[in-house]
Design an enzyme around this catalytic site. Sequence first.
Site, PDB file in Angstrom:
ATOM      1  N   THR A  14     -14.308   7.963 -21.121  1.00  0.00           N
ATOM      2  CA  THR A  14     -14.912   7.655 -22.412  1.00  0.00           C
ATOM      3  C   THR A  14     -16.405   7.928 -22.423  1.00  0.00           C
ATOM      4  O   THR A  14     -16.966   8.300 -23.453  1.00  0.00           O
ATOM      5  CB  THR A  14     -14.648   6.182 -22.782  1.00  0.00           C
ATOM      6  OG1 THR A  14     -13.244   5.962 -22.804  1.00  0.00           O
ATOM      7  CG2 THR A  14     -15.215   5.834 -24.145  1.00  0.00           C
ATOM      8  N   TYR A  27     -10.601   9.620 -30.016  1.00  0.00           N
ATOM      9  CA  TYR A  27     -11.578  10.487 -29.351  1.00  0.00           C
ATOM     10  C   TYR A  27     -10.893  11.194 -28.198  1.00  0.00           C
ATOM     11  O   TYR A  27      -9.779  10.840 -27.798  1.00  0.00           O
ATOM     12  CB  TYR A  27     -12.778   9.670 -28.838  1.00  0.00           C
ATOM     13  CG  TYR A  27     -12.444   8.713 -27.720  1.00  0.00           C
ATOM     14  CD1 TYR A  27     -12.608   9.061 -26.385  1.00  0.00           C
ATOM     15  CD2 TYR A  27     -11.947   7.439 -28.001  1.00  0.00           C
ATOM     16  CE1 TYR A  27     -12.290   8.195 -25.361  1.00  0.00           C
ATOM     17  CE2 TYR A  27     -11.628   6.557 -26.987  1.00  0.00           C
ATOM     18  CZ  TYR A  27     -11.803   6.941 -25.669  1.00  0.00           C
ATOM     19  OH  TYR A  27     -11.479   6.079 -24.659  1.00  0.00           O
ATOM     20  N   THR A  93     -12.796   3.993 -17.771  1.00  0.00           N
ATOM     21  CA  THR A  93     -12.716   2.584 -17.388  1.00  0.00           C
ATOM     22  C   THR A  93     -11.296   2.125 -17.055  1.00  0.00           C
ATOM     23  O   THR A  93     -11.129   1.113 -16.376  1.00  0.00           O
ATOM     24  CB  THR A  93     -13.273   1.693 -18.510  1.00  0.00           C
ATOM     25  OG1 THR A  93     -12.520   1.913 -19.720  1.00  0.00           O
ATOM     26  CG2 THR A  93     -14.742   1.996 -18.763  1.00  0.00           C
ATOM     27  N   ASP A  94     -10.261   2.842 -17.497  1.00  0.00           N
ATOM     28  CA  ASP A  94      -8.897   2.365 -17.300  1.00  0.00           C
ATOM     29  C   ASP A  94      -8.540   2.194 -15.824  1.00  0.00           C
ATOM     30  O   ASP A  94      -7.826   1.254 -15.452  1.00  0.00           O
ATOM     31  CB  ASP A  94      -7.886   3.309 -17.959  1.00  0.00           C
ATOM     32  CG  ASP A  94      -7.797   3.117 -19.460  1.00  0.00           C
ATOM     33  OD1 ASP A  94      -8.436   2.179 -19.980  1.00  0.00           O
ATOM     34  OD2 ASP A  94      -7.092   3.895 -20.115  1.00  0.00           O
ATOM     35  N   LYS A 166     -10.979  -4.577 -15.034  1.00  0.00           N
ATOM     36  CA  LYS A 166     -11.032  -4.473 -16.488  1.00  0.00           C
ATOM     37  C   LYS A 166     -10.196  -5.591 -17.084  1.00  0.00           C
ATOM     38  O   LYS A 166      -8.991  -5.682 -16.831  1.00  0.00           O
ATOM     39  CB  LYS A 166     -10.526  -3.108 -16.952  1.00  0.00           C
ATOM     40  CG  LYS A 166     -10.783  -2.838 -18.431  1.00  0.00           C
ATOM     41  CD  LYS A 166     -10.424  -1.410 -18.813  1.00  0.00           C
ATOM     42  CE  LYS A 166     -10.765  -1.129 -20.282  1.00  0.00           C
ATOM     43  NZ  LYS A 166     -10.436   0.252 -20.673  1.00  0.00           N
ATOM     44  N   GLU A 284       5.095 -21.715  -3.847  1.00  0.00           N
ATOM     45  CA  GLU A 284       6.459 -21.841  -4.373  1.00  0.00           C
ATOM     46  C   GLU A 284       7.429 -20.928  -3.637  1.00  0.00           C
ATOM     47  O   GLU A 284       8.634 -21.156  -3.647  1.00  0.00           O
ATOM     48  CB  GLU A 284       6.487 -21.528  -5.874  1.00  0.00           C
ATOM     49  CG  GLU A 284       5.729 -22.518  -6.742  1.00  0.00           C
ATOM     50  CD  GLU A 284       5.843 -22.162  -8.215  1.00  0.00           C
ATOM     51  OE1 GLU A 284       6.932 -22.340  -8.776  1.00  0.00           O
ATOM     52  OE2 GLU A 284       4.836 -21.701  -8.782  1.00  0.00           O
TER      53      GLU A 284
END
Length: 328
Positions: A14, A27, A93-94, A166, A284
């Site tokens: 981006t 975009y 950023t992903d 993120k 657990e």
Amino acid sequence: MTPPRILVLGTGGTIAGAGSGATGAAYRPGGLALETLIAHLDALGLVAELMPQDVARIGSQDIGWAEWQALHVACESALADPAVDAVIITHGTDTAEETGFLLDLTLPSPKAIVLVGAMRPADAVGADGMRNFANAVKVASDPAASGRGVMLVMGDAVLAARDARKAATSAIDAFRSFPRGPLARVTPASLDWFGPPHRANERARYSFPQALPRVAILTAGAGMDEQPVEALLGIGCKGVVLAGMGQGNAPASVIAALSQAAARGVPVVRSSRVDEGIVDRNVEVDDDALGLVAARALGPAKARMLLMVLIANGITDAAEVQAAFDGA
């Protein structure tokens, strides 16, 4: 005083995105050339010599082995070159947390390596890319940035790659740092570190692999059965990360199938689909009896990355894998 020389490795994302208009949502990631971004940055008058090198021009959802290998080679070369003071990687950023963590696990830390991205494309109203980029230059130019491992600069914060994740899909402050907080706060005019370098003179923790094994993330859901586990093993997964409920839990049939996989030599790590928290051993789920590993502070994406690196380095014993997660 000679300005610092910084290698800038571009992968797209981006921060290099171009949209159909300043107010549109759509975009194209990586639509702008790295040289164009640097030209915009040069206009800000920053005291640094930036040397661009394209690696890719893609959205980071498509990043993979070829790009990671190219980044690692370029970073290794820069670390060994006395004429290069630091490295900046422009990145979507992903998957920035996965790329950053992989490099952090497999590189020493004598010089700053900084990932930087943006939540809004370059031509959008309120674009954050140039500020983040300027902040990254500020960090990379500082001699005190060395010895801190790979870092991510976003939203006026400097985050360790081991902690950055993120946590929001589109918010301008989308990244969080867990379990440790930010390393520093930064603006284009100021930089305040919150502590001394924590990885000074540290060697790479693991060798960069020749290939990465297939490791899958299995997300637990109410009412699911063991068949997804069997399907993952059927396609040749060498490891499985459970993104479980709460502290890495799942229905009994799923846990049983994962334990059977572990007994056959497939490392299984329990992480959590919950946004934040520690996954401890034997809460657990009886990890000792079932041969499973607790991810501790790592979320599913980082747990998968660490497990791939471990398997590629020949580390598959549950106790050794657990020790690696305990020390991550």
